[in-house]
Design an enzyme around this catalytic site. Structure first.
Site, PDB file in Angstrom:
ATOM      1  CE  LYS A 116      -3.756  -0.288   2.631  1.00  0.00           C
ATOM      2  NZ  LYS A 116      -4.620  -0.719   3.761  1.00  0.00           N
ATOM      3  CE  LYS A 158      -4.950   3.775   5.921  1.00  0.00           C
ATOM      4  NZ  LYS A 158      -5.329   4.109   4.541  1.00  0.00           N
ATOM      5  N   GLY A 164      -8.442  -5.705   4.946  1.00  0.00           N
ATOM      6  CA  GLY A 164      -9.544  -6.089   5.832  1.00  0.00           C
ATOM      7  C   GLY A 164      -9.572  -5.275   7.113  1.00  0.00           C
ATOM      8  N   GLY A 165      -9.011  -4.066   7.062  1.00  0.00           N
ATOM      9  CA  GLY A 165      -9.045  -3.184   8.227  1.00  0.00           C
ATOM     10  C   GLY A 165      -8.030  -3.558   9.299  1.00  0.00           C
ATOM     11  CD  GLU A 200      -3.178   7.053   4.316  1.00  0.00           C
ATOM     12  OE1 GLU A 200      -2.887   6.408   3.314  1.00  0.00           O
ATOM     13  OE2 GLU A 200      -4.331   7.093   4.770  1.00  0.00           O
ATOM     14  CD  GLU A 275     -11.130   0.274  -1.208  1.00  0.00           C
ATOM     15  OE1 GLU A 275     -12.004  -0.604  -1.210  1.00  0.00           O
ATOM     16  OE2 GLU A 275     -10.331   0.416  -0.251  1.00  0.00           O
ATOM     17  NE  ARG A 292     -10.104  -7.937  -3.060  1.00  0.00           N
ATOM     18  CZ  ARG A 292     -11.011  -7.165  -2.490  1.00  0.00           C
ATOM     19  NH1 ARG A 292     -12.244  -7.115  -2.965  1.00  0.00           N
ATOM     20  NH2 ARG A 292     -10.730  -6.422  -1.435  1.00  0.00           N
ATOM     21  CB  VAL A 295     -18.179  -7.888  -1.481  1.00  0.00           C
ATOM     22  CG1 VAL A 295     -19.558  -8.242  -0.946  1.00  0.00           C
ATOM     23  CG2 VAL A 295     -17.120  -8.807  -0.885  1.00  0.00           C
TER      24      VAL A 295
HETATM   25  P1  ADP Z   1      -7.906  -2.075   4.296  1.00  0.00           P
HETATM   26  O1  ADP Z   1      -7.079  -2.436   3.109  1.00  0.00           O
HETATM   27  O2  ADP Z   1      -7.448  -2.721   5.558  1.00  0.00           O
HETATM   28  O3  ADP Z   1      -9.382  -2.212   4.046  1.00  0.00           O
HETATM   29  P2  ADP Z   1      -8.007   0.786   3.722  1.00  0.00           P
HETATM   30  O4  ADP Z   1      -6.782   1.571   3.490  1.00  0.00           O
HETATM   31  O5  ADP Z   1      -8.843   0.436   2.534  1.00  0.00           O
HETATM   32  O6  ADP Z   1      -7.625  -0.520   4.553  1.00  0.00           O
HETATM   33  O7  ADP Z   1      -8.927   1.545   4.760  1.00  0.00           O
HETATM   34  C1  ADP Z   1     -10.067   0.950   5.310  1.00  0.00           C
HETATM   35  C2  ADP Z   1     -11.014   1.999   5.845  1.00  0.00           C
HETATM   36  O8  ADP Z   1     -10.363   2.810   6.823  1.00  0.00           O
HETATM   37  C3  ADP Z   1     -11.510   2.979   4.799  1.00  0.00           C
HETATM   38  O9  ADP Z   1     -12.666   2.517   4.166  1.00  0.00           O
HETATM   39  C4  ADP Z   1     -11.783   4.222   5.609  1.00  0.00           C
HETATM   40  O10 ADP Z   1     -13.054   4.098   6.212  1.00  0.00           O
HETATM   41  C5  ADP Z   1     -10.744   4.159   6.686  1.00  0.00           C
HETATM   42  N1  ADP Z   1      -9.554   5.000   6.367  1.00  0.00           N
HETATM   43  C6  ADP Z   1      -8.466   4.626   5.675  1.00  0.00           C
HETATM   44  N2  ADP Z   1      -7.566   5.627   5.573  1.00  0.00           N
HETATM   45  C7  ADP Z   1      -8.091   6.679   6.230  1.00  0.00           C
HETATM   46  C8  ADP Z   1      -7.657   8.023   6.527  1.00  0.00           C
HETATM   47  N3  ADP Z   1      -6.470   8.476   6.131  1.00  0.00           N
HETATM   48  N4  ADP Z   1      -8.487   8.803   7.251  1.00  0.00           N
HETATM   49  C9  ADP Z   1      -9.664   8.362   7.666  1.00  0.00           C
HETATM   50  N5  ADP Z   1     -10.132   7.121   7.445  1.00  0.00           N
HETATM   51  C10 ADP Z   1      -9.376   6.277   6.736  1.00  0.00           C
END
Ligand code: ADP
Length: 460
Positions: A116, A158, A164-165, A200, A275, A292, A295
């Site tokens: 990422k 991160k 998956g959060g 971030e 995203e 990919r 869902v």
């Molecule tokens: P994963 O790959 O684990 O799903 P993501 O980077 O897609 O992680 O982030 C998952 C969720 O976290 C996003 O849908 C958003 O709701 C929140 N998020 C991610 N980055 C940020 C950010 N910089 N500020 C606020 N919320 C964030």
């Protein structure tokens, strides 16, 4: 076109792929684990093959077993669905080495986007706005402190291998940073075997907005509209809709341009999702790219009338996208609810077991994607998603009404489900007004659960 495809996923997405292949005249071989012997995809595919024990590490994640199954059954391609091996670059490479097409982008693209932090840097180079933060992997907590001081708190740590959060922690102020750093790192190491972190700025009160893209090997790249996936629980999406009502014309156009640049940056050649988080001030930032089928691809299908699964298979076979950008027209509003076998009142604890009675909603503009049938077993080994209910109507409020009816009609006896919880969201005033962000559920879950238990008492 392929003659035979190995379906290396399970549940509703396996059914989605099998149905699509049947329409296209492609034979399917369902690769299944011992726990899924009696599953619907096994019964519906042309052929089926057991690839290992119930635990995914021995079956759905077992690269040699999946490749061996594809070879033994003379499949020209493998569809990995979502989850499992779908974003595994080693798997894509193994497919290529064995002369099998992995239905998805190349191993190189998966690898570039799967990390990422490097994806973030690539986007920055290509004029795709990214969230202010670190310019590489953090060396240590001191470096994190320096950067956080510069961009200002709150910040988000991160995992570069995250998904998956998991591997994400917030630090609201300097005193929280060290603990957040250690926790994120430990979680990422345990989950992904890689503890590398980046940082971030935390966007406060954001919406999660994503753009569907589709590319082919002839160099065509199209955007297919956006989805609002802000209704999440613990960073996991629960309700998705298309289009995103919050965007105005200019924001939407800018978002599509950014998603297009993101896809072009890697010469993207499959279905994919870019995203973004949208800040309340209207600015948006790239967060990651999913390489990919997702869902929630269904809501895009409902408003565009385009079969994304079919396009994904076509472009993997080297065919061009079957329409032009000017053919992509968004009509109406679609909403998807993810039905999970879990008990909201018990902190969403998974609820596997036998489905004694099942009834799906139906009707004009109602679509159900599921691998459930009367008497089937919900396995404790996998994700708790058991069905997706998708509705489409001319306006958002009409779609919400339709979703209420669909959820009211849906009956699952046996395992606990989140159907009532989803139903209550469809009556929440803030949801109706479109007045929500990604923290909507973490704020309102308690309130919704109270309603639910009150209505249960009244029923008795
Ligand atoms: P994963 O790959 O684990 O799903 P993501 O980077 O897609 O992680 O982030 C998952 C969720 O976290 C996003 O849908 C958003 O709701 C929140 N998020 C991610 N980055 C940020 C950010 N910089 N500020 C606020 N919320 C964030």
């Amino acid at each position: 076109m392929f003659k035979k495809i190995l379906v290396a996923c399970r549940g509703e997405i396996a059914m989605r792929v099998i149905r699509c292949c049947q329409e296209m005249g492609i034979e399917t071989v369902q690769a299944y684990s011992e726990a899924d012997r009696g599953s619907l995809p096994v019964q519906f595919a042309t052929e089926n093959v057991c690839i290992g024990p119930p635990a995914a590490s021995g079956s759905y994640l077992n690269i040699p077993a999946v490749i061996a199954a594809a070879k033994a059954y003379h499949c020209q391609a493998i569809h990995p669905g979502y989850g499992f091996l779908s974003e595994n670059a080693d798997f894509a490479e193994a497919c290529r080495e064995n002369g099998i097409v992995m239905i998805g982008p190349s191993a190189e693209v998966i690898r570039r986007m799967g990390d990422k932090q490097s994806a973030r840097m690539l986007m920055k180079k290509n004029d795709v706005p990214v969230v202010p933060g670190s310019d590489g992997i953090l060396k240590n907590v001191q470096e994190a402190e320096q950067i956080a001081e510069k961009i200002g708190y709150p910040v988000l740590l991160k995992a570069t291998a995250g998904g998956g959060g998991r591997g994400m922690r917030i630090a609201a102020e300097a005193s929280e940073l060290e603990k957040a750093y250690e926790e994120a790192q430990a979680e990422a190491l345990a989950a992904f075997g890689n503890g590398d972190l980046y940082l971030e700025k935390l966007i406060v009160s954001p919406r999660h907005i994503e753009v569907q893209i589709l590319g082919d090997s002839q160099g065509h790249l199209l955007t297919l509209g956006e989805r609002d996936c802000s209704i999440q629980r613990r960073n996991q999406k629960l309700i998705e809709e298309a289009p995103a009502m919050i965007l105005n014309k200019h924001q939407r156009a800018a978002l599509y341009k950014a998603a297009f640049r993101a896809g072009k940056a890697v010469n993207y050649t499959s279905v994919g999702t870019v995203e973004f988080v949208l800040s309340p001030d209207g600015s948006f930032y790239f967060i990651e790219m999913n390489t990919r089928i997702q869902v929630e691809h269904t809501v895009t299908e409902m408003v565009t009338g385009i079969d994304l699964c079919r396009e994904q298979i076509r472009v993997a076979a080297g065919l061009p996208v079957s329409f032009r950008q000017s053919d992509v027209v968004i009509r109406g509003h679609a909403i998807e609810c993810r039905v999970n076998a879990e008990n909201p009142a018990k902190n969403f604890q998974p609820s596997p077991g036998t489905v004694r009675f099942l009834h799906f909603p139906a009707g004009f503009g109602v679509r159900c994607e599921s691998a459930m049938y009367n008497g089937c077993t919900i396995s404790p080994y996998y994700d708790s998603l058991i069905a997706k209910i998708i509705v489409c109507a001319p306006t958002r409020l009409q779609a919400i009404r339709k979703m209420r009816m669909a959820l009211e009609e849906m009956t699952v006896e046996g395992p606990d489900t989140n159907i009532n919880f989803l139903y209550l969201i469809m009556f929440d005033q803030n949801y109706l007004l479109g007045n929500f962000d990604t923290l909507f559920l973490s704020r309102d879950t308690g309130k919704l659960l109270n309603w639910d238990s009150r209505s249960q008492r009244r029923k008795r």
